[in-house]
Design a protein around this motif. Structure first.
Motif, PDB file in Angstrom:
ATOM      1  N   GLY A 223       0.808  -1.212   0.000  1.00  0.00           N
ATOM      2  CA  GLY A 223       0.000   0.000   0.000  1.00  0.00           C
ATOM      3  C   GLY A 223       0.840   1.261   0.000  1.00  0.00           C
ATOM      4  O   GLY A 223       0.568   2.215  -0.740  1.00  0.00           O
ATOM      5  N   LEU A 224       1.897   1.283   0.813  1.00  0.00           N
ATOM      6  CA  LEU A 224       2.770   2.452   0.867  1.00  0.00           C
ATOM      7  C   LEU A 224       3.542   2.641  -0.433  1.00  0.00           C
ATOM      8  O   LEU A 224       3.737   3.772  -0.897  1.00  0.00           O
ATOM      9  N   MET A 225       3.995   1.522  -1.005  1.00  0.00           N
ATOM     10  CA  MET A 225       4.734   1.603  -2.255  1.00  0.00           C
ATOM     11  C   MET A 225       3.877   2.217  -3.358  1.00  0.00           C
ATOM     12  O   MET A 225       4.335   3.060  -4.135  1.00  0.00           O
ATOM     13  N   VAL A 226       2.620   1.799  -3.421  1.00  0.00           N
ATOM     14  CA  VAL A 226       1.712   2.331  -4.441  1.00  0.00           C
ATOM     15  C   VAL A 226       1.374   3.790  -4.161  1.00  0.00           C
ATOM     16  O   VAL A 226       1.348   4.625  -5.074  1.00  0.00           O
ATOM     17  N   LEU A 227       1.115   4.119  -2.906  1.00  0.00           N
ATOM     18  CA  LEU A 227       0.813   5.506  -2.547  1.00  0.00           C
ATOM     19  C   LEU A 227       1.988   6.419  -2.903  1.00  0.00           C
ATOM     20  O   LEU A 227       1.790   7.560  -3.338  1.00  0.00           O
ATOM     21  N   GLY A 228       3.210   5.905  -2.753  1.00  0.00           N
ATOM     22  CA  GLY A 228       4.385   6.685  -3.099  1.00  0.00           C
ATOM     23  C   GLY A 228       4.550   6.913  -4.585  1.00  0.00           C
ATOM     24  O   GLY A 228       5.371   7.730  -5.005  1.00  0.00           O
ATOM     25  N   HIS A 229       3.795   6.190  -5.380  1.00  0.00           N
ATOM     26  CA  HIS A 229       3.882   6.327  -6.836  1.00  0.00           C
ATOM     27  C   HIS A 229       2.644   7.013  -7.411  1.00  0.00           C
ATOM     28  O   HIS A 229       2.739   7.970  -8.174  1.00  0.00           O
ATOM     29  N   PHE A 230       1.456   6.528  -7.020  1.00  0.00           N
ATOM     30  CA  PHE A 230       0.226   6.979  -7.656  1.00  0.00           C
ATOM     31  C   PHE A 230      -0.330   8.275  -7.079  1.00  0.00           C
ATOM     32  O   PHE A 230      -1.329   8.790  -7.599  1.00  0.00           O
TER      33      PHE A 230
END
Length: 410
Positions: A223-230
């Motif tokens: 979740g954090l990885m995606v939030l950091g991108h999207f």
């Protein structure tokens, strides 16, 4: 479930390329909407919040369906489920091309997300089932070149189709391609049932998964990885056009350059992660991506060549983080629970993407002159989430080799 044709197992590389083709259409369907933002906002009279809702509908639907399917996904042959889910995705993509207004497009996007999210998690489950841990990152790197090809070829072609024939044409064309890929999957992908041979009670296994703290940390990490991108992705195209003064005709060039660079670098990133450690390479990619995101989010009007360079670097590092990151995630549980686990991580991924898209609609305001006020806040959100993902990644341990070890080890 229906799956009458049982093909013999192709080579590992051929199977990876078929799965990459599935991912290409899935990612293309998700990606093509975002560079169409200036055209859709203009032709459908959409504000930043309304366009963000179109992006979020896809992701949130994928997340909800992923959550609902997680208890059952490990009970069936992965090939059978993949054929059903990918067939639904193909139909939904065609419905996007047949949409008559923003409301019908929103419904079609949600349907596409529901089927596409399951298809994506099943692809990763198949990769994780057939590729041993010591080559897992490299295998994922091959499948994730689909992202690069979607950016380098799919999105520029889609933009040209939209400019020549209208915004619906990329979706109808993609639906035709997806139908061809479905036939290839039907002919070449063999049954994948290794996760069924343990004899374990799948309901009990899912309950154990919910109690698995390591799996929980991996889901938070995703979740954090995606939030950091999207956080920056949905409104990146209108930001480049409205704030960095990039002519709209160059949007396809940004995606082409970034995609070509990703095609070259993604497999190499995977091999580096296998050789030097997934955790170490992931940290390097996120740290570099944070610098690039800061530059893009806070920049004013720039020469075209500078924007193209920043866009290329963004694709290499911001998108490239998912190669070692996904490898860390797939190793967090044993194969008997992998399908349910990857469904939950896909749920976390899609909900984080939907939340970040909605966040952008709340924060950013499109001004009459085309500028996006407060876009830099999204950049800071992405940087903070990316740095947090580094810390959480260090707590995720390998459970795919019979004993826990740090995720950074190979």
């Amino acid at each position: 479930m229906w799956a009458p044709h049982m093909p013999s197992r192709p080579s590992e590389r051929v199977l990876l390329l078929v799965l990459a083709a599935i991912q290409f259409t899935h990612i293309m369907d998700f990606m093509v909407l975002m560079p169409l933002a200036p055209q859709l906002m203009r032709e459908l009279s959409l504000g930043a919040g309304q366009f963000s809702a179109l992006v979020a509908a896809y992701s949130i639907a994928a997340g909800v369906v992923g959550l609902l399917s997680a208890p059952f996904i490990d009970r069936f042959d992965r090939r059978t489920l993949l054929l059903w889910a990918y067939g639904g995705f193909t139909i939904a993509t065609m419905l996007c091309g047949l949409a008559t207004n923003a409301h019908t497009l929103l419904l079609a996007r949600a349907l596409g997300g529901a089927f596409g999210g399951v298809s994506g998690s099943l692809c990763l489950a198949v990769v994780s089932d057939i590729i041993p841990p010591e080559r897992r990152a490299a295998g994922i790197g091959i499948v994730m070149t689909a992202f690069a090809f979607a950016a380098a070829i799919g999105v520029p072609v889609g933009l040209q189709l939209a400019q020549s024939f209208g915004w619906r044409s990329p979706f109808t064309s993609l639906a035709v391609i997806a139908a061809v890929v479905w036939c290839v999957v039907f002919r070449l992908v063999p049954p994948v049932r290794g996760h069924l041979q343990s004899g374990a009670n799948k309901g009990q296994a899912f309950k154990e998964l919910l109690r698995d703290a390591n799996a929980g940390r991996a889901i938070v990490f995703m979740g954090l990885m995606v939030l950091g991108h999207f956080s920056v992705i949905p409104l990146l195209s209108p930001h480049l056009v409205g704030d960095l003064a990039l002519p709209e005709k160059y949007l396809s060039v940004v995606y082409f350059i970034g995609g070509v660079l990703s095609v070259v670098t993604a497999p190499r990133v995977g091999r580096m992660a296998d050789r030097y450690g997934r955790q170490r390479v992931f940290t390097y990619m996120v740290a570099t991506a944070s610098v690039i995101i800061f530059a893009i989010a806070n920049a004013g009007p720039l020469p075209v060549w500078v924007t193209l360079v920043l866009g290329g670097l963004f694709f290499i590092f911001a998108s490239g983080r998912f190669v070692p990151g996904q490898a860390i995630v797939t190793l967090a549980v044993p194969s008997s629970r992998r399908g349910a686990f990857l469904s939950l991580t896909s749920c976390a991924r899609d909900l984080a993407s939907g939340i970040s898209s909605t966040l952008g609609g709340w924060i950013v305001v499109k001004q009459p002159n085309g500028h996006l006020a407060h876009f830099n806040w999204l950049g800071w959100t992405a940087i903070a989430a990316g740095l947090a993902s580094i810390a959480v990644a260090r707590t995720v341990h390998v459970q795919d080799t019979g004993g826990p070890s740090p995720a950074s080890e190979t």
